[in-house]
Write an enzyme that holds these catalytic residues in place. Sequence first.
Site, mmCIF file in Angstrom:
data_model
loop_
_atom_site.group_PDB
_atom_site.id
_atom_site.type_symbol
_atom_site.label_atom_id
_atom_site.label_comp_id
_atom_site.label_asym_id
_atom_site.label_seq_id
_atom_site.Cartn_x
_atom_site.Cartn_y
_atom_site.Cartn_z
ATOM 1 N N HIS A 76 85.608 57.678 42.708
ATOM 2 C CA HIS A 76 86.622 57.243 43.676
ATOM 3 C C HIS A 76 86.649 58.279 44.791
ATOM 4 O O HIS A 76 86.663 59.467 44.508
ATOM 5 C CB HIS A 76 88.022 57.222 43.061
ATOM 6 N N CYS A 134 90.382 50.185 43.182
ATOM 7 C CA CYS A 134 89.239 50.309 42.273
ATOM 8 C C CYS A 134 89.051 49.087 41.379
ATOM 9 O O CYS A 134 87.922 48.603 41.250
ATOM 10 C CB CYS A 134 89.304 51.605 41.472
ATOM 11 N N ARG A 165 103.025 50.357 47.469
ATOM 12 C CA ARG A 165 103.646 51.085 46.356
ATOM 13 C C ARG A 165 105.148 51.073 46.533
ATOM 14 O O ARG A 165 105.661 51.206 47.626
ATOM 15 C CB ARG A 165 103.112 52.520 46.288
ATOM 16 N N GLN A 221 94.359 52.808 53.290
ATOM 17 C CA GLN A 221 93.488 53.886 52.816
ATOM 18 C C GLN A 221 92.048 53.680 53.251
ATOM 19 O O GLN A 221 91.589 52.550 53.346
ATOM 20 C CB GLN A 221 93.528 53.922 51.284
ATOM 21 N N LYS A 247 88.125 65.882 38.994
ATOM 22 C CA LYS A 247 88.241 65.504 40.402
ATOM 23 C C LYS A 247 88.341 66.729 41.305
ATOM 24 O O LYS A 247 88.593 67.837 40.844
ATOM 25 C CB LYS A 247 89.468 64.623 40.612
ATOM 26 N N ASP A 283 89.325 53.923 51.553
ATOM 27 C CA ASP A 283 88.963 54.057 50.149
ATOM 28 C C ASP A 283 87.483 53.722 49.945
ATOM 29 O O ASP A 283 86.895 52.984 50.727
ATOM 30 C CB ASP A 283 89.829 53.093 49.332
ATOM 31 N N HIS A 339 84.310 53.417 46.570
ATOM 32 C CA HIS A 339 83.909 53.592 45.178
ATOM 33 C C HIS A 339 82.399 53.551 45.059
ATOM 34 O O HIS A 339 81.768 52.639 45.578
ATOM 35 C CB HIS A 339 84.561 52.523 44.300
#
Lengths: 582, 582
Positions: A457, A277, A306, A324, A411, A326, A328
């Site tokens: 997200h 993000c 991570r 991911q 969320k 991902d 946004h």
Amino acid sequence: MTNSLDNQRHTLAHLLAAAVLEHYPHAKLTLGPATGTGFYYDVDFTGGAAAGDDDLKRLESTMRRLLPTWTSFTHETVTAEAARDRFAGNPYKLELIDEISARGETITLYTAGTFTDLCRGGHSENPAAEIAPDSFQLEKVAGAYWRGNEKNAMLTRIYGLAFEGKAELDAHQARLAEAKERDHRKLGRELDLFTFSELVGSGLPLYTPRGTILREELGGFSESLQRAAGFEKVWIPHITKIDLYKTSGHWDKFGHELFLVTSQESSDSFALKPMNCPHHTQVYASKPRSYRDLPVRYMETTTCYRDEKTGELGGLTRVRSLTQDDAHVFCRPDQIEDEFRAIMQMIKTMYGALGMQFTARLSYHDPEAKENYLGDEALWQEAEEKIEAVAKQLGLDYVIARGEAAFYGPKIDIMVIDALGREWQCATEQLDFVQPERFGLTYTDKDGQKKTPVMIHKALLGTIDRFLGVYIEHTNGRFPLWLAPEQIRIIPVSEQHLPFAEAVTNHLKSRGVRAEAALADDSLGKRIRAAKQMKVPYVAVVGDKEVEANAVALENRDGEKDTVSIDALIERLTTEISEKHL
Amino acid sequence: MTNSLDNQRHTLAHLLAAAVLEHYPHAKLTLGPATGTGFYYDVDFTGGAAAGDDDLKRLESTMRRLLPTWTSFTHETVTAEAARDRFAGNPYKLELIDEISARGETITLYTAGTFTDLCRGGHSENPAAEIAPDSFQLEKVAGAYWRGNEKNAMLTRIYGLAFEGKAELDAHQARLAEAKERDHRKLGRELDLFTFSELVGSGLPLYTPRGTILREELGGFSESLQRAAGFEKVWIPHITKIDLYKTSGHWDKFGHELFLVTSQESSDSFALKPMNCPHHTQVYASKPRSYRDLPVRYMETTTCYRDEKTGELGGLTRVRSLTQDDAHVFCRPDQIEDEFRAIMQMIKTMYGALGMQFTARLSYHDPEAKENYLGDEALWQEAEEKIEAVAKQLGLDYVIARGEAAFYGPKIDIMVIDALGREWQCATEQLDFVQPERFGLTYTDKDGQKKTPVMIHKALLGTIDRFLGVYIEHTNGRFPLWLAPEQIRIIPVSEQHLPFAEAVTNHLKSRGVRAEAALADDSLGKRIRAAKQMKVPYVAVVGDKEVEANAVALENRDGEKDTVSIDALIERLTTEISEKHL
């Protein structure tokens, strides 16, 4: 799971402790709670023999011998001093007593049969009557640090399984056996999907060509759904100066969990990105935006890193390199509902195509603890109402978890249910009222004013590696045709049919089908079995008859056989692939 | 460039030095060679005024005034002592004299007009006659360390341009202006292709949706060529334990150039990968291979990280995050020629489709210095013969660079020539006799023996970021249709034609064309100009006439106009895209 089952499991933890003391009088008991599948008790065996896996049968017999004598559970409230006297010599219980006492809570002792333990209660009222002797079983012994902290003493944890009755226990054990059979680490090797290298490191899978096809097909499916919904792909590097996370606020919260990247030739230092993000805000910030430009929707299939502890790594479900799907969205407050609905619709389509059920968890803020959340209260309330409206409209199976929102916004977490009934958190959709402001993102509204967009997200699959681990087990490696690394294997009966097999294979390949021709290097039976072991969806045998008829003898994974012409074969496969048959 | 032009440029360096001494008698001369576009001279101005950009016109006049007096170049051989006497007080020349003397070489002084310099020769014999006064120009002043070492004194470098004559000088200056106009950093902003963020760091581009389309189309084209040639995609993480590079040998050679990655919570440490070959060997090593399985061909579009110095970063041609269309072939020695040919054929196809010429540089080992290379001499010789055979067969424009091979094998580097005549090293194809052995890679040969495969490293585009920087300048942002981020813009004459424009846009999108509909928010002329500024290949205007005829008024980037029906438009665009028209 019923509350009464919880009580039974908790009761069995006490019963296990009583049995342990009978066989190991020197043992020091610590804590023994119920779990989702039974119970455990952590014991310090220092100063004498320790129970091991071989001792479980004996402890189990003792539990069954004691059970009929446990016809009630009684409890008494005692002073801290009395409790300390009773547990003198057991530093674990003394530590617990000190803590309860420091919190000003009452200290209770629970007794059944001749066994008394420090406890808060929650047991079967009449264990002998309520617990069937064949509804439980001791499972295994493992090491566990006192209170989970590796600086503390290592204790012995004895695990037990416990269910309503024998049938349920047997069913659970069958599921465990099935899960072992389906273990994605085992299937990953057998189906040649991924590998690990000691030179590269743990938690860092390398994908073979077959595994890479799975990654690409899954990621590509996710991208195609998003593209149709107006998402545009962007690209960001995997590292960044730490300044980015200082601005976003992640540095203060998660700074110590980041992998740091340092130059050996200069003083430059970076972090490996653990999320995308903050980078995506910088693409948004690269030019001025008007209210007409919104929503701006960025998507990317990209790898985050991570710092998972080595001991926690295994297979694909916990990795250090997380790819991911991902995305946004940067939108106006009045666009939240439409965007949320469009994303949730994609999630429905995706898991429908994958043949998986899911439930939704709506994590809201706690209006009694407004201090825990950033952003405007009215915006929070309105957003939460809109989220529930979307969940209702789409007929989702959902629960509301009040107080579980992140500090920056409410969320929806999607819990996907696999073939063994296990739940996995995969997709997620989160509102964010905070990050756009921290990065000073703006758009010029109709009235000419600069305003701050809201950020959403979202991930459909979440971490593709993790989802793949789940999906390998869900399907037991029998991937739907569109996903299967090898979709059909053409097997020539003998050497002379190889040219025809290769011609069919090339014809299929030219139509986008992942076909492979087998060599005629072994018996036909062995070669068919080899294809089935690889769980190839279709096996097509070609011999004299088939060459003459320009056809193949086709068999699917359910053993259904059929002779089909090459044209019909192509039609059937391309249709099943494009329609994503399960 | 002719040898005589080199001599002219070298002569002009002397002439510049003479002019400098006239204006700055205190100046200490150092070195002044010819360059690919002219010449320079490095001067130490310590102890008096220094020449700056404003002084260039004056120096140039002096050079033109002196030139007619330089009717010959004479030289004399002198002893070291005589030379030291002559250049007493100039530590730079003294250092050079000591070095020449230490090597036992003769010391020569060259004189033209009244100016004498320490020099090895290589001048115009009669400068006054051979050099046209309008064929050169002083260009700029910059700083330069004595002998390029930043620990040494900083000198003033005066650059000059020099060509055969005025026409060639003018042409070069026009190219420079054109290059400035085409600067990909400028076009990157104007065409909204990529951005940099101070929070993320220099050398780390972030790609916007338009730039990401370019990356994906280029990478996808490369992948499609490779897939057709039997390459299979794999996936590797971006980090690795250093053990991988200790085994490959890269740690000893390039260890200090790596970005190191450290965990803050454990002692685990990694490196960001600067190349992909060692990881790919681990995928090869994941299972046993037979001679029948070879060649094994892995490809991947993946990002490497290299610790480029901040000062060297700018735009896309030098980045810290390098995404490569990398591939590695593991094959038997008898397969080298076929594999090399197939890869070279892909390179030809790729640069043909991109409209770029290239030359090939065959870097071979030096048989006189066998100690510099690893691997079997016979294998080297045979491989080099095969490489040249391939280059001949494919009609490549090639040169052989003996002694320029890597220690691990011979290679072909592809020098791509852009529209301004500049050469860029992009594609590469390298043989590797060393790494497979270091990693203990094997295959079982026909005879049952374990043997070591040969590895081929290849990249078609090389670093996609860098290639994109080159290609933006090569095309001046006028990308071929198949690559253009926005392929056609549909512009409604007024508000009432917007629904038709949107219908046409959606129709085109459904056929895979990247079409955008413009709003009717400004004058038609302004909106057409906006589309042209973005270098959109086709602009289609729709008004009353077009709506009625179900057609568009089409204009391409060359200003060619045509009214075409929607069906014809779709046919034309999809054909041009699939056939990759330039």
